[in-house]
Write a protein that holds these residues in place. Structure first.
Motif, PDB file in Angstrom:
ATOM      1  N   ALA A 278       0.808  -1.131  -0.065  1.00 34.43           N
ATOM      2  CA  ALA A 278       0.005   0.094   0.021  1.00 34.43           C
ATOM      3  C   ALA A 278       0.952   1.538   0.119  1.00 34.43           C
ATOM      4  O   ALA A 278       0.279   2.327   0.003  1.00 34.43           O
ATOM      5  N   THR A 279       2.068   1.076   0.165  1.00 34.34           N
ATOM      6  CA  THR A 279       3.021   2.303   0.270  1.00 34.34           C
ATOM      7  C   THR A 279       2.652   3.257  -1.017  1.00 34.34           C
ATOM      8  O   THR A 279       2.697   4.564  -0.737  1.00 34.34           O
ATOM      9  N   GLN A 281       0.163   3.473  -3.150  1.00 37.04           N
ATOM     10  CA  GLN A 281      -0.949   4.252  -3.239  1.00 37.04           C
ATOM     11  C   GLN A 281      -1.188   5.156  -2.140  1.00 37.04           C
ATOM     12  O   GLN A 281      -1.799   5.963  -2.278  1.00 37.04           O
ATOM     13  N   ARG A 282      -0.536   4.862  -0.853  1.00 36.96           N
ATOM     14  CA  ARG A 282      -0.507   5.842  -0.027  1.00 36.96           C
ATOM     15  C   ARG A 282       0.175   7.238  -0.176  1.00 36.96           C
ATOM     16  O   ARG A 282      -0.340   8.170   0.271  1.00 36.96           O
ATOM     17  N   GLU A 283       1.388   7.116  -0.816  1.00 35.76           N
ATOM     18  CA  GLU A 283       2.051   8.244  -1.078  1.00 35.76           C
ATOM     19  C   GLU A 283       1.238   8.925  -2.243  1.00 35.76           C
ATOM     20  O   GLU A 283       1.379  10.230  -1.987  1.00 35.76           O
ATOM     21  N   ARG A 285      -1.998   8.897  -2.800  1.00 35.26           N
ATOM     22  CA  ARG A 285      -3.062   9.443  -2.065  1.00 35.26           C
ATOM     23  C   ARG A 285      -2.997  10.821  -1.225  1.00 35.26           C
ATOM     24  O   ARG A 285      -3.483  11.769  -1.238  1.00 35.26           O
ATOM     25  N   ASP A 286      -1.665  10.443  -0.517  1.00 30.70           N
ATOM     26  CA  ASP A 286      -1.473  12.061   0.243  1.00 30.70           C
ATOM     27  C   ASP A 286      -1.068  13.049  -0.684  1.00 30.70           C
ATOM     28  O   ASP A 286      -1.508  14.253  -0.168  1.00 30.70           O
ATOM     29  N   LYS A 305      -8.166   9.300   4.445  1.00 33.48           N
ATOM     30  CA  LYS A 305      -6.591   9.920   4.260  1.00 33.48           C
ATOM     31  C   LYS A 305      -5.901   8.440   4.864  1.00 33.48           C
ATOM     32  O   LYS A 305      -4.876   8.139   3.908  1.00 33.48           O
ATOM     33  N   ARG A 306      -6.459   7.907   5.425  1.00 34.54           N
ATOM     34  CA  ARG A 306      -5.788   6.396   5.944  1.00 34.54           C
ATOM     35  C   ARG A 306      -6.466   5.270   5.190  1.00 34.54           C
ATOM     36  O   ARG A 306      -6.279   4.043   5.483  1.00 34.54           O
ATOM     37  N   SER A 308      -5.856   3.520   2.715  1.00 34.13           N
ATOM     38  CA  SER A 308      -5.074   2.542   2.005  1.00 34.13           C
ATOM     39  C   SER A 308      -4.508   1.473   3.079  1.00 34.13           C
ATOM     40  O   SER A 308      -4.026   0.440   2.901  1.00 34.13           O
ATOM     41  N   ASP A 309      -4.526   1.958   4.419  1.00 36.82           N
ATOM     42  CA  ASP A 309      -4.048   1.072   5.591  1.00 36.82           C
ATOM     43  C   ASP A 309      -4.979   1.102   6.594  1.00 36.82           C
ATOM     44  O   ASP A 309      -4.642   1.115   8.005  1.00 36.82           O
TER      45      ASP A 309
END
Length: 316
Positions: A278-279, A281-283, A285-286, A305-306, A308-309
């Motif tokens: 998910a790293t 996708q999280r980046e 997304r942020d 915001k969270r 993805s995890d």
């Protein structure tokens, strides 16, 4: 020529082996009719479906005469597409009893789904300029890095009967196994790069549907779209939706008993332990959320915001 369903297999085993499954009459036609009426309002076109014509051929997602663009997003999650319209009618696709039971069976329990209703209207009007035929190769919906295990799958509900070469989704059966094996060997591989496509030479399956039929799709199976060259001038009208779990899968062990069909479809190449998939996708997304908060002067909740995890259970 297109391949056929392997009727010797239960639909869950078909999904595991080929990366897709078709559920006939999974949704009542009454819901399909309600959804189609809603889509008519959304696209602003109440003409007979045979008069829905692609007046702007080759221009995906751009206006060009009624009924307009092809893909209409309806996402509860603003971290993916910003704020999109919501439809109390269309989102009930997730509440259709036989379909919901099938999604729960795929996940292995009734509480695995994250409850997020992210879906599209997929609309392929008849294209008078197109030639009947299917794409010879497909794609997957990821750029590098591609998740090996991921968090779920997608499904597509046909709202109208379709014809051969009628703008239908095509699947390249079994390619999910090839893609996953290639990614296990080289996680940085770009599966859609020139020379790296594994769907060449695989006979496609065309999802020629009756209203209420549902196509389930593995996230790594090659697939393709097509223009509608229906002999009866029919469009393809469908809802294409995500069925994601509350948390990303981080490890798969085929030796474990009681694996769900979804887990089994990811265990076909043996044991695998993923890094934090998910790293990326999280980046992304942020960055996206920061931009739309700045541009629109709004604040997006921590829930999205969270996303993805999310922990298990999901944030309320």
């Amino acid at each position: 020529m297109t391949c056929k369903i392997d009727n010797s297999l239960h639909w869950t085993d078909h999904y595991v082996k080929y990366g897709f499954a078709v559920l006939k009459s999974a949704v009542d036609r009454s819901f399909c009719e309600q959804a189609l009426a809603e889509i008519r309002k959304i696209v602003g076109d109440d003409r007979p479906l045979t008069e829905w014509v692609n007046d702007n051929p080759g221009k995906l997602n751009e206006p060009g005469g009624k009924p307009g663009r092809w893909h209409y997003p309806f996402f509860q999650d603003p971290g993916r597409t910003g704020w999109t319209p919501q439809s109390p009618v269309l989102e009930r696709v997730y509440d259709q009893p036989r379909l919901r039971a099938a999604l729960d069976e795929m996940h292995g329990s009734s509480d695995a789904w994250d409850g997020v209703r992210n879906y599209y209207i997929f609309l392929h009007p008849y294209d008078p300029t197109a030639q009947a035929g299917l794409e010879p190769t497909g794609h997957i919906d990821f750029k590098t890095p591609v998740p090996v295990l991921y968090r779920g799958f997608t499904f597509q509900l046909a709202l109208v009967d379709t014809d051969p070469f009628g703008g239908n989704t095509t699947i390249f059966p079994g390619t999910h196994m090839l893609v996953q094996r290639a990614l296990m060997d080289d996680p940085d591989r770009h599966m859609n790069a020139v020379g790296g496509n594994l769907s060449g030479g695989v006979e496609p399956f065309e999802f020629i549907a009756e209203a209420g039929d549902v196509l389930l799709m593995h996230h790594l199976v090659y697939h393709a779209g097509s223009s509608s060259q229906s002999a009866n001038r029919k469009p393809r009208v469908a809802l294409h939706a995500e069925s994601f779990r509350k948390a990303w899968l981080t490890e798969i062990d085929p030796s474990k008993s009681g694996l769900s069909p979804w887990h089994r479809s990811l265990a076909i190449n043996g044991y695998y332990k993923a890094s934090d998939e998910a790293t990326h996708q999280r980046e992304q997304r942020d960055k996206y959320i920061a931009r739309i908060e700045s541009e629109k002067g709004v604040t997006i909740s921590q829930k999205w915001k969270r996303y993805s995890d999310w922990p298990t259970p999901a944030v309320a």
